[in-house]
Write a protein that holds these residues in place. Structure first.
Motif, PDB file in Angstrom:
ATOM      1  N   ILE A   9      15.240 -27.397  35.286  1.00 42.25           N
ATOM      2  CA  ILE A   9      14.422 -28.475  35.831  1.00 42.25           C
ATOM      3  C   ILE A   9      13.570 -29.147  34.757  1.00 42.25           C
ATOM      4  O   ILE A   9      13.382 -30.351  34.777  1.00 42.25           O
ATOM      5  CB  ILE A   9      13.571 -27.991  37.029  1.00 42.25           C
ATOM      6  N   TRP A  10      13.100 -28.353  33.810  1.00 46.50           N
ATOM      7  CA  TRP A  10      12.291 -28.941  32.728  1.00 46.50           C
ATOM      8  C   TRP A  10      13.124 -29.929  31.925  1.00 46.50           C
ATOM      9  O   TRP A  10      12.712 -31.063  31.668  1.00 46.50           O
ATOM     10  CB  TRP A  10      11.723 -27.837  31.833  1.00 46.50           C
ATOM     11  N   ASP A  11      14.320 -29.479  31.540  1.00 46.31           N
ATOM     12  CA  ASP A  11      15.197 -30.321  30.736  1.00 46.31           C
ATOM     13  C   ASP A  11      15.558 -31.597  31.502  1.00 46.31           C
ATOM     14  O   ASP A  11      15.529 -32.700  30.952  1.00 46.31           O
ATOM     15  CB  ASP A  11      16.455 -29.502  30.397  1.00 46.31           C
ATOM     16  N   THR A  12      15.862 -31.446  32.791  1.00 51.89           N
ATOM     17  CA  THR A  12      16.206 -32.612  33.615  1.00 51.89           C
ATOM     18  C   THR A  12      15.035 -33.592  33.694  1.00 51.89           C
ATOM     19  O   THR A  12      15.216 -34.802  33.604  1.00 51.89           O
ATOM     20  CB  THR A  12      16.577 -32.155  35.044  1.00 51.89           C
ATOM     21  N   GLN A  13      13.842 -33.048  33.862  1.00 55.83           N
ATOM     22  CA  GLN A  13      12.654 -33.904  33.927  1.00 55.83           C
ATOM     23  C   GLN A  13      12.517 -34.749  32.662  1.00 55.83           C
ATOM     24  O   GLN A  13      12.281 -35.951  32.717  1.00 55.83           O
ATOM     25  CB  GLN A  13      11.378 -33.051  34.030  1.00 55.83           C
ATOM     26  N   ARG A  14      12.644 -34.083  31.526  1.00 55.33           N
ATOM     27  CA  ARG A  14      12.407 -34.802  30.270  1.00 55.33           C
ATOM     28  C   ARG A  14      13.544 -35.788  29.963  1.00 55.33           C
ATOM     29  O   ARG A  14      13.304 -36.881  29.454  1.00 55.33           O
ATOM     30  CB  ARG A  14      12.201 -33.827  29.106  1.00 55.33           C
ATOM     31  N   THR A  15      14.791 -35.413  30.276  1.00 57.93           N
ATOM     32  CA  THR A  15      15.912 -36.332  30.045  1.00 57.93           C
ATOM     33  C   THR A  15      15.741 -37.576  30.907  1.00 57.93           C
ATOM     34  O   THR A  15      15.941 -38.709  30.452  1.00 57.93           O
ATOM     35  CB  THR A  15      17.251 -35.655  30.435  1.00 57.93           C
ATOM     36  N   THR A  16      15.365 -37.357  32.168  1.00 54.33           N
ATOM     37  CA  THR A  16      15.185 -38.474  33.089  1.00 54.33           C
ATOM     38  C   THR A  16      14.028 -39.360  32.619  1.00 54.33           C
ATOM     39  O   THR A  16      14.103 -40.584  32.653  1.00 54.33           O
ATOM     40  CB  THR A  16      14.909 -37.944  34.511  1.00 54.33           C
ATOM     41  N   SER A  17      12.955 -38.712  32.162  1.00 56.92           N
ATOM     42  CA  SER A  17      11.812 -39.462  31.663  1.00 56.92           C
ATOM     43  C   SER A  17      12.230 -40.381  30.507  1.00 56.92           C
ATOM     44  O   SER A  17      11.901 -41.568  30.496  1.00 56.92           O
ATOM     45  CB  SER A  17      10.719 -38.498  31.205  1.00 56.92           C
ATOM     46  N   HIS A  18      12.977 -39.824  29.566  1.00 55.13           N
ATOM     47  CA  HIS A  18      13.376 -40.643  28.410  1.00 55.13           C
ATOM     48  C   HIS A  18      14.338 -41.758  28.815  1.00 55.13           C
ATOM     49  O   HIS A  18      14.273 -42.861  28.275  1.00 55.13           O
ATOM     50  CB  HIS A  18      13.964 -39.763  27.314  1.00 55.13           C
ATOM     51  N   ALA A  19      15.219 -41.469  29.789  1.00 50.42           N
ATOM     52  CA  ALA A  19      16.145 -42.507  30.260  1.00 50.42           C
ATOM     53  C   ALA A  19      15.347 -43.669  30.863  1.00 50.42           C
ATOM     54  O   ALA A  19      15.660 -44.840  30.639  1.00 50.42           O
ATOM     55  CB  ALA A  19      17.110 -41.918  31.276  1.00 50.42           C
ATOM     56  N   LEU A  20      14.294 -43.339  31.625  1.00 51.62           N
ATOM     57  CA  LEU A  20      13.484 -44.396  32.236  1.00 51.62           C
ATOM     58  C   LEU A  20      12.685 -45.169  31.187  1.00 51.62           C
ATOM     59  O   LEU A  20      12.517 -46.382  31.289  1.00 51.62           O
ATOM     60  CB  LEU A  20      12.548 -43.804  33.295  1.00 51.62           C
ATOM     61  N   GLN A  21      12.194 -44.447  30.199  1.00 49.54           N
ATOM     62  CA  GLN A  21      11.470 -45.142  29.116  1.00 49.54           C
ATOM     63  C   GLN A  21      12.397 -46.154  28.436  1.00 49.54           C
ATOM     64  O   GLN A  21      11.985 -47.270  28.109  1.00 49.54           O
ATOM     65  CB  GLN A  21      10.956 -44.140  28.077  1.00 49.54           C
ATOM     66  N   ASN A  22      13.661 -45.764  28.257  1.00 48.36           N
ATOM     67  CA  ASN A  22      14.633 -46.672  27.636  1.00 48.36           C
ATOM     68  C   ASN A  22      14.900 -47.904  28.484  1.00 48.36           C
ATOM     69  O   ASN A  22      15.400 -48.903  27.996  1.00 48.36           O
ATOM     70  CB  ASN A  22      15.947 -45.941  27.359  1.00 48.36           C
TER      71      ASN A  22
END
Lengths: 604, 235
Positions: A359-372
């Motif tokens: 869940i941590w990894d998913t949170q951060r990947t999703t966060s970076h995708a949204l930032q992009n």
């Protein structure tokens, strides 16, 4: 008084810091120390002197420790009965005094440093003794103790006592009280009763030193919201063996200042001792540093710990915090010096049996995708106001029993209202796209969700809701598009591509609480100049400029083939809320001048 | 040549606290740690008693608590994860765990205090773990975050470690507390169901918001939880 101090105030403060006492402040020759809850023994000058003596190896003198006291009578003039095991130690001096006026200046000065009011000599002596020796003392006027009898017992429900500050306090079962058969005269360990307080006209007094159960004192003090210097020390544990020197010191001052005579001594006591088996080889097992057996015992001796073979005797003043071998090793490390301990890298091989939660990894990947995709990540409060929840819906929410205020009374069941509030706070921002990943709560559970908000339609989320101004329960001034769901759902919806431009950042500027002024500027320049180049120039024109954000690039044959138009939002900080039209115009004019001069720009 | 308009989309910004947390977590993942996330509503047992902070002890005063029910709280510290991992999820050593999360304190807010903030807890339990490993691990972390920087260790009391300490760094001419840590107390190991004659361990905890304030030069912790585009977009 207990140890010769030959270090400067700053050096002394540093010694205490290195022994584990945080230094809150140093003013003149007063050092204010943070005493952690385990170190009740250090809540006195004597306690601090012991630490200083252990650190510097300077001898500790306590001239009152071994002094013998001889009362005039053998028979007690006051009878004290203790009917509770929660007061395991009692020592009272029955004393006759000739006068009890106001204290000499030196006593008042010391009390003032500690923020304690001077009352009269007897009361001030009890306070100063507590500050010096750590033993809370209480003085009664014997003439107000009915038939010279006092019983110390546990309270029963619905009793009340009028304490020194004049308040009458209702008690529940289990507090410690002093009772003279007609009324309660003491809230034991916390504050004395008003009726038996010592006044200027008192002639016969009872000076008492007790020890009482820390948990009982804390529980009463918490229930009544009544914390005193005395309860603070009892909660943390006091040194029963120290009562003698405290009383003796207090008596010597009373003799000097009030012509006191000691009539009799009342005493009830149990003492406890503790020995700890200590294998010095365990020092390196815990610390990773070898310290010789001799050094270990030497450090312990300096702190007052004797030993016979491998049995270490805990001194009476450390019975409240030293229980096991690890505690002794910490004492050794404190004197050895933490900063001298050896350091060693963790071995690489052992690893961990704990599987990483995806869940941590998913949170951060999703966060970076949204930032992009141009979304800013924010964090908002977990609390929401009761005002925003219709009464009929409140059972669906998790309530905080003791909130900061009614505005923080419930836990959020959605992040969206908080994102909307954040967007409204940033109302001056021409366009805004935010998201937060965080926990939301129902009446019975919690889960991690992600919420998105944008002032523009969110292209990759078709079913995003739109919130229009004045739509309840959020009264908004703008229209927003919002969506909330699980991280996994979000991950499926968002394209993992980078459609955004990353801007270089400048040194951070703190901003004022006032709304900034946003100025839009568009200029036509030669294509050879990049938009970023111009952005950097704009940013540096004035220190009030916090942000320069490009928002569009436009070309038109009217401009000419080699020309292009760039548009920017420029955010100016209103540092003192008096941005006058004049100063604003000056900055704008500077911007224009700079663009024309440097880039031969045409301002649109 | 046709007229063209291109709207510029600027890359979004990561929250400063989460940027710090992500950096620290990734550092520890590279050192063989795994990430564990615990609940924000925590039992009184895992948040306090498990860690030797009993109800009637003054140590409770240092952590003003939001209560949700008689026996549940909004966690006051990410250290509660120690009990969750070892007892609730029954994962036994060797353990290297890093756990970021939101924590809560019932105290009034000012420029350096928030009632909501983020902590990072890390702990290691294995055979032959000593304070030498702890000191080296903390040195490594601070070096990673701040580069070569003067660091000092001072004794400090936390109920769940023995010995315990506080770490300060020299930052712009003053010494600042950044981290608390220590060797896990044998009673806590016993609460974990771990034999303290065979295993030992260390734990550390740091306030992620304070680190981000330092790193970016932001002067008010409250601005981290009340989103302000002027701040977010400068990061």
């Amino acid at each position: 008084m207990f140890v010769d101090v030959d270090t400067s105030v700053q050096e002394t403060a540093e010694i205490f810091y290195s022994l584990g006492f945080g230094v809150e402040s140093v003013h003149g020759d007063v050092i204010d120390l943070e005493i952690t809850p385990n170190r009740g023994d250090a809540l006195s000058i004597l306690g601090c002197a012991r630490e200083y003596s252990a650190y510097t190896s300077k001898p500790l003198h306590n001239p009152f420790d071994k002094r013998t006291i001889l009362p005039i009578n053998d028979e007690p003039t006051i009878h004290v009965t203790i009917t509770t095991p929660l007061v395991p130690f009692y020592r009272g001096y029955s004393i006759e005094i000739q006068n009890n006026q106001s204290s000499p200046q030196w006593i008042k000065n010391i009390l003032k440093i500690y923020g304690i009011h001077a009352i009269n000599t007897v009361v001030d002596i009890t306070n100063i003794t507590m500050l010096l020796f750590g033993q809370p003392l209480h003085a009664f006027d014997c003439s107000s103790i009915h038939s010279t009898q006092m019983t110390i017992r546990e309270s029963i429900d619905d009793e009340s006592v009028e304490i020194l500050n004049g308040k009458t306090i209702s008690l529940k079962k289990g507090s410690l009280v002093g009772d003279d058969g007609t009324k309660l005269i003491d809230l034991v360990g916390i504050q004395g009763g008003k009726s038996s307080g010592v006044t200027h006209s008192s002639k016969n007094i009872l000076l008492q030193a007790i020890d009482c159960d820390p948990v009982t004192i804390r529980s009463t003090s918490k229930t009544l919201s009544l914390a005193t210097e005395s309860s603070y020390r009892f909660e943390r544990g006091i040194d029963r063996n120290g009562a003698h020197s405290a009383l003796t010191y207090a008596l010597s001052l009373l003799e000097e200042l009030c012509n006191a005579k000691l009539h009799s001594i009342i005493s009830h006591k149990t003492f406890s001792t503790r020995t700890i088996k200590f294998n010095t080889q365990n020092v390196s097992r815990l610390l990773g540093t070898d310290i010789s057996s001799d050094d270990c015992f030497n450090y312990l001796r300096r702190l007052g710990f004797d030993h016979k073979g491998s049995s270490v005797y805990v001194p009476s003043w450390r019975l409240h915090d030293i229980y096991i071998e690890e505690d002794l090793i910490e004492e050794i490390a404190r004197l050895y010096g933490y900063n001298k301990l050896r350091k060693e890298q963790l071995p690489a091989s052992h690893g961990t049996t704990m599987p990483t939660q995806n869940i941590w990894d998913t949170q951060r990947t999703t966060s970076h995708a949204l930032q992009n995709l141009g979304f800013d990540e924010v964090l908002t409060y977990s609390f929401i106001s009761s005002k925003n929840i219709p009464v009929s819906d409140r059972l669906k929410y998790r309530k905080v029993i003791n909130p900061l205020s009614e505005d923080h009374a419930y836990l959020r069941n959605s992040i969206i209202p908080l994102l909307v509030k954040a967007a409204e706070f940033n109302i001056w921002m021409p366009s805004l796209s935010l998201f937060e990943i965080g926990t939301v709560f129902t009446a019975t559970s919690e889960e991690i969700k992600i919420a998105l908000l944008s002032t523009d339609k969110i292209p990759f989320i078709q079913e995003s809701l739109s919130i229009v101004p004045n739509q309840l329960p959020y009264k908004t001034r703008k229209k927003y598009y919002v969506w909330e769901g699980s991280i996994d759902e979000c991950k499926l919806l968002i394209p993992h591509e980078n459609t955004s431009v990353k801007l270089t950042s400048f040194p951070f500027k703190n901003v004022s609480k006032y709304q900034p002024t946003v100025v839009d500027i568009a200029c036509i320049v030669d294509r050879k100049y990049s938009i970023e180049q111009i952005r950097v120039t704009l940013h540096l024109i004035d220190k009030k400029i916090i942000l320069v954000e490009p928002f569009d690039i436009y070309s038109n044959k009217k401009f000419g083939v080699d020309k292009i138009s760039y548009a920017f939002h420029i955010l100016l900080d209103n540092s003192d809320n008096n941005f006058t039209a004049l100063s604003l115009n000056k900055i704008i004019s500077n911007i224009h001048t700079m663009l024309v001069k440097t880039y031969d720009a045409h301002i649109r | 040549m046709p007229d063209t308009t291109q709207t510029i989309c600027i890359t979004g910004h990561e929250h400063p606290t989460l940027a710090c947390i992500e950096d620290v977590v990734n550092y520890f993942i590279s050192k063989g740690f795994s990430v564990a996330l615990g609940p924000e509503i925590e039992s009184e047992w895992y948040n306090f008693d498990f860690l030797r902070v009993p109800a009637h002890h003054p140590s409770r005063d240092t952590q003003d608590t939001f209560w949700i029910s008689q026996s549940t709280v909004l966690r006051t510290q990410t250290s509660a994860i120690q009990g969750r991992v070892t007892k609730d999820w029954n994962i036994q050593p060797p353990l290297r765990v890093i756990s970021p999360g939101r924590v809560f304190r019932n105290e009034s807010t000012d420029a350096s205090h928030e009632s909501v903030f983020h902590q990072l807890e890390g702990f290691v339990i294995d055979t032959n773990i000593t304070m030498a490993h702890l000191l080296s691990t903390i040195d490594g972390l601070l070096n990673h975050m701040f580069g070569e920087i003067p660091t000092k260790y001072y004794p400090h009391h936390f109920e769940y470690v023995e010995p315990g300490m506080e770490v300060v760094i020299k930052w712009k001419d003053s010494w600042l507390e950044v981290l608390g840590c220590g060797m896990i107390h044998p009673e806590v190991l016993s609460n974990m169901g771990i034999d303290s004659s065979e295993y030992s361990g260390f734990a550390f905890g740091l306030g992620a918001d304070r680190l981000s304030l330092l790193k970016y030069g932001i002067n008010d912790i409250r601005s981290l939880y009340h989103p302000d585009a002027r701040i977010i977009r400068q990061i």
